[in-house]
Design an enzyme around this catalytic site. Structure first.
Site, PDB file in Angstrom:
ATOM      1  N   LYS A  13      10.207   5.655   8.481  1.00 56.03           N
ATOM      2  CA  LYS A  13      11.196   5.148   9.439  1.00 56.03           C
ATOM      3  C   LYS A  13      12.566   4.982   8.778  1.00 56.03           C
ATOM      4  O   LYS A  13      13.577   5.477   9.281  1.00 56.03           O
ATOM      5  CB  LYS A  13      10.770   3.767   9.995  1.00 56.03           C
ATOM      6  CG  LYS A  13       9.436   3.773  10.714  1.00 56.03           C
ATOM      7  CD  LYS A  13       9.091   2.385  11.245  1.00 56.03           C
ATOM      8  CE  LYS A  13       8.826   1.325  10.179  1.00 56.03           C
ATOM      9  NZ  LYS A  13       7.618   1.567   9.362  1.00 56.03           N
ATOM     10  N   ARG A  88       8.115  -4.944  17.005  1.00 51.76           N
ATOM     11  CA  ARG A  88       6.819  -4.725  16.365  1.00 51.76           C
ATOM     12  C   ARG A  88       5.698  -5.384  17.149  1.00 51.76           C
ATOM     13  O   ARG A  88       4.541  -5.298  16.738  1.00 51.76           O
ATOM     14  CB  ARG A  88       6.846  -5.316  14.952  1.00 51.76           C
ATOM     15  CG  ARG A  88       7.073  -4.303  13.852  1.00 51.76           C
ATOM     16  CD  ARG A  88       7.114  -5.057  12.528  1.00 51.76           C
ATOM     17  NE  ARG A  88       6.743  -4.233  11.414  1.00 51.76           N
ATOM     18  CZ  ARG A  88       7.614  -3.683  10.570  1.00 51.76           C
ATOM     19  NH1 ARG A  88       8.896  -3.830  10.728  1.00 51.76           N
ATOM     20  NH2 ARG A  88       7.183  -2.982   9.550  1.00 51.76           N
ATOM     21  N   ARG A 127       7.142   4.095  -3.463  1.00 47.58           N
ATOM     22  CA  ARG A 127       8.477   3.845  -2.884  1.00 47.58           C
ATOM     23  C   ARG A 127       9.357   3.072  -3.866  1.00 47.58           C
ATOM     24  O   ARG A 127       8.932   2.128  -4.510  1.00 47.58           O
ATOM     25  CB  ARG A 127       8.337   3.052  -1.586  1.00 47.58           C
ATOM     26  CG  ARG A 127       9.681   2.541  -1.065  1.00 47.58           C
ATOM     27  CD  ARG A 127       9.668   2.261   0.404  1.00 47.58           C
ATOM     28  NE  ARG A 127       8.803   1.154   0.794  1.00 47.58           N
ATOM     29  CZ  ARG A 127       8.590   0.807   2.066  1.00 47.58           C
ATOM     30  NH1 ARG A 127       9.155   1.487   3.051  1.00 47.58           N
ATOM     31  NH2 ARG A 127       7.789  -0.192   2.358  1.00 47.58           N
ATOM     32  N   ARG A 160       9.590  -2.832  -4.068  1.00 44.05           N
ATOM     33  CA  ARG A 160       9.416  -4.013  -3.224  1.00 44.05           C
ATOM     34  C   ARG A 160       8.141  -4.762  -3.601  1.00 44.05           C
ATOM     35  O   ARG A 160       7.120  -4.147  -3.833  1.00 44.05           O
ATOM     36  CB  ARG A 160       9.340  -3.592  -1.746  1.00 44.05           C
ATOM     37  CG  ARG A 160      10.700  -3.417  -1.119  1.00 44.05           C
ATOM     38  CD  ARG A 160      10.629  -2.792   0.244  1.00 44.05           C
ATOM     39  NE  ARG A 160       9.639  -3.385   1.131  1.00 44.05           N
ATOM     40  CZ  ARG A 160       9.480  -3.032   2.406  1.00 44.05           C
ATOM     41  NH1 ARG A 160      10.261  -2.075   2.923  1.00 44.05           N
ATOM     42  NH2 ARG A 160       8.568  -3.596   3.159  1.00 44.05           N
ATOM     43  N   ARG A 171      -0.701  -5.103   5.870  1.00 45.66           N
ATOM     44  CA  ARG A 171       0.366  -4.682   6.783  1.00 45.66           C
ATOM     45  C   ARG A 171      -0.139  -3.612   7.745  1.00 45.66           C
ATOM     46  O   ARG A 171       0.281  -3.540   8.892  1.00 45.66           O
ATOM     47  CB  ARG A 171       1.570  -4.193   5.986  1.00 45.66           C
ATOM     48  CG  ARG A 171       2.360  -5.360   5.385  1.00 45.66           C
ATOM     49  CD  ARG A 171       3.151  -4.977   4.165  1.00 45.66           C
ATOM     50  NE  ARG A 171       4.158  -3.979   4.412  1.00 45.66           N
ATOM     51  CZ  ARG A 171       4.610  -3.147   3.491  1.00 45.66           C
ATOM     52  NH1 ARG A 171       4.149  -3.177   2.252  1.00 45.66           N
ATOM     53  NH2 ARG A 171       5.541  -2.288   3.792  1.00 45.66           N
TER      54      ARG A 171
HETATM   55  P1  ADP Z   1       8.042  -1.182   6.326  1.00 47.63           P
HETATM   56  O1  ADP Z   1       9.300  -0.344   6.191  1.00 47.63           O
HETATM   57  O2  ADP Z   1       7.143  -1.036   5.150  1.00 47.63           O
HETATM   58  O3  ADP Z   1       7.379  -0.944   7.644  1.00 47.63           O
HETATM   59  P2  ADP Z   1       9.795  -3.448   6.794  1.00 47.63           P
HETATM   60  O4  ADP Z   1      10.810  -3.429   5.733  1.00 47.63           O
HETATM   61  O5  ADP Z   1      10.186  -2.916   8.141  1.00 47.63           O
HETATM   62  O6  ADP Z   1       8.476  -2.710   6.272  1.00 47.63           O
HETATM   63  O7  ADP Z   1       9.246  -4.928   7.022  1.00 47.63           O
HETATM   64  C1  ADP Z   1       8.859  -5.719   5.909  1.00 47.63           C
HETATM   65  C2  ADP Z   1       8.314  -7.055   6.400  1.00 47.63           C
HETATM   66  O8  ADP Z   1       9.334  -7.760   7.140  1.00 47.63           O
HETATM   67  C3  ADP Z   1       7.129  -6.998   7.359  1.00 47.63           C
HETATM   68  O9  ADP Z   1       5.882  -6.879   6.661  1.00 47.63           O
HETATM   69  C4  ADP Z   1       7.252  -8.346   8.092  1.00 47.63           C
HETATM   70  O10 ADP Z   1       6.815  -9.411   7.269  1.00 47.63           O
HETATM   71  C5  ADP Z   1       8.764  -8.486   8.233  1.00 47.63           C
HETATM   72  N1  ADP Z   1       9.255  -7.870   9.488  1.00 47.63           N
HETATM   73  C6  ADP Z   1      10.052  -6.779   9.614  1.00 47.63           C
HETATM   74  N2  ADP Z   1      10.308  -6.500  10.906  1.00 47.63           N
HETATM   75  C7  ADP Z   1       9.646  -7.447  11.640  1.00 47.63           C
HETATM   76  C8  ADP Z   1       9.495  -7.687  13.034  1.00 47.63           C
HETATM   77  N3  ADP Z   1      10.074  -6.903  13.953  1.00 47.63           N
HETATM   78  N4  ADP Z   1       8.740  -8.749  13.405  1.00 47.63           N
HETATM   79  C9  ADP Z   1       8.161  -9.559  12.503  1.00 47.63           C
HETATM   80  N5  ADP Z   1       8.250  -9.374  11.176  1.00 47.63           N
HETATM   81  C10 ADP Z   1       8.971  -8.323  10.731  1.00 47.63           C
HETATM   82  P1  ADP Z   2       9.021   3.056   6.399  1.00 51.46           P
HETATM   83  O1  ADP Z   2      10.451   2.601   6.606  1.00 51.46           O
HETATM   84  O2  ADP Z   2       8.410   3.644   7.626  1.00 51.46           O
HETATM   85  O3  ADP Z   2       8.158   2.008   5.777  1.00 51.46           O
HETATM   86  P2  ADP Z   2      10.150   4.771   4.268  1.00 51.46           P
HETATM   87  O4  ADP Z   2      11.204   5.559   4.938  1.00 51.46           O
HETATM   88  O5  ADP Z   2      10.561   3.642   3.397  1.00 51.46           O
HETATM   89  O6  ADP Z   2       9.062   4.264   5.359  1.00 51.46           O
HETATM   90  O7  ADP Z   2       9.222   5.768   3.452  1.00 51.46           O
HETATM   91  C1  ADP Z   2       8.126   5.288   2.670  1.00 51.46           C
HETATM   92  C2  ADP Z   2       8.056   6.084   1.367  1.00 51.46           C
HETATM   93  O8  ADP Z   2       7.680   7.437   1.646  1.00 51.46           O
HETATM   94  C3  ADP Z   2       9.398   6.154   0.634  1.00 51.46           C
HETATM   95  O9  ADP Z   2       9.117   6.138  -0.736  1.00 51.46           O
HETATM   96  C4  ADP Z   2       9.974   7.501   1.079  1.00 51.46           C
HETATM   97  O10 ADP Z   2      10.840   8.070   0.085  1.00 51.46           O
HETATM   98  C5  ADP Z   2       8.724   8.352   1.265  1.00 51.46           C
HETATM   99  N1  ADP Z   2       8.844   9.319   2.361  1.00 51.46           N
HETATM  100  C6  ADP Z   2       9.558   9.195   3.510  1.00 51.46           C
HETATM  101  N2  ADP Z   2       9.413  10.304   4.294  1.00 51.46           N
HETATM  102  C7  ADP Z   2       8.559  11.128   3.621  1.00 51.46           C
HETATM  103  C8  ADP Z   2       7.996  12.433   3.903  1.00 51.46           C
HETATM  104  N3  ADP Z   2       8.287  13.093   5.047  1.00 51.46           N
HETATM  105  N4  ADP Z   2       7.170  12.973   2.988  1.00 51.46           N
HETATM  106  C9  ADP Z   2       6.873  12.301   1.840  1.00 51.46           C
HETATM  107  N5  ADP Z   2       7.358  11.084   1.516  1.00 51.46           N
HETATM  108  C10 ADP Z   2       8.192  10.497   2.391  1.00 51.46           C
END
Ligand code: ADP
Ligand code: ADP
Ligand code: ZN
Length: 215
Positions: A13, A88, A127, A160, A171
């Protein structure tokens, strides 16, 4: 344009959001980034949110919704925005819809980035994130030009604290139970656009543009 990007943790994302906001001149509203900034600044919001992020649980809806409401009032969001990591839960989606309706606005599309579960752990444990601008990298799949340094801003890359195997498992369960039901909610509204996230970063980017009817 008002967009939402959904997908399980590690789906890509943030990576796709970065390109989309540059391409379309949108404000990037990433709730995880907002919580992490509040935590590192030690604000009351950060103190409240920290226990949930550490545990891999969702921050309560009321706290999250009021943070997003404030953020969407800022001037840069008036040109359009991309919500990354919000909503979410179904109650968050309902709150968002009500918030937009107050201004006679609505979402244009909801992108769902889908990736098979077994690929997600490797994505998350590899990541690395820029401390300064929040850009995402991957040690193997999307490495920076210079190890440990952000291509965009020269900032330091870090891992992270919630990208450990145990928190990742938690998660993912939270995603299945609380976030996956959103797909039906948005499908019913005719807003959902499915994107296969199990391809290279560039291929996913092209699929996203196609899903938006922009290529
Ligand atoms: P990822 O990219 O791995 O999906 P995020 O950076 O979006 O993770 O979110 C990290 C953490 O922040 C989540 O595990 C949760 O604790 C909190 N968080 C993020 N967005 C939301 C949301 N919309 N509602 C509740 N908690 C959230
Ligand atoms: P999210 O925000 O959904 O948690 P991220 O964009 O942070 O996901 O991506 C999670 C990890 O996977 C990061 O280390 C990123 O560089 C890697 N990544 C993202 N897109 C791809 C892809 N299409 N193929 C392989 N690795 C990816
Ligand atoms: Zn950076």
């Amino acid at each position: 344009m008002r967009l939402v990007i959904i997908g399980p943790p590690g789906a890509g994302k943030g990576t796709q959001a970065q390109y989309l906001v540059e391409t379309f001149g949108l404000a990037h509203v990433a709730t995880g980034d907002l919580f992490r900034a509040a935590i590192s600044q030690g604000t009351p919001l950060g103190q409240e949110a920290k226990k949930y992020l550490d545990a891999g649980q969702l921050v309560p809806d009321a706290v999250t919704v009021s943070m997003v409401r404030e953020r969407l009032r800022e001037p840069d969001c008036q040109r359009g925005f991309l919500l990354d990591g919000f909503p979410r839960t179904v109650p968050q989606a309902e709150a968002l819809q009500a918030m937009l309706a107050e201004n006679g606005a609505a979402l244009d599309a909801v992108l769902n980035i889908d990736v098979p579960e077994e690929k997600l752990v490797a994505r998350l444990t590899g990541r690395r994130v820029c401390r300064r601008c929040g850009a995402n990298y991957h040690l193997v799949y999307n490495p920076p030009r210079v190890a440990g340094v952000c291509d965009r801003c020269g900032g330091e890359l870090y891992q992270r604290s919630d990208d450990t195997e145990e928190t990742v498992r938690r998660r993912r369960q939270v995603y299945r139970e609380q976030t996956a039901p959103l797909l039906a909610y948005y499908r019913q509204q005719g807003l959902l656009r499915e994107v296969d996230g199990d391809q290279s970063v560039q291929e996913v980017g092209r699929a996203v543009l196609r899903a938006l009817g922009r290529q």
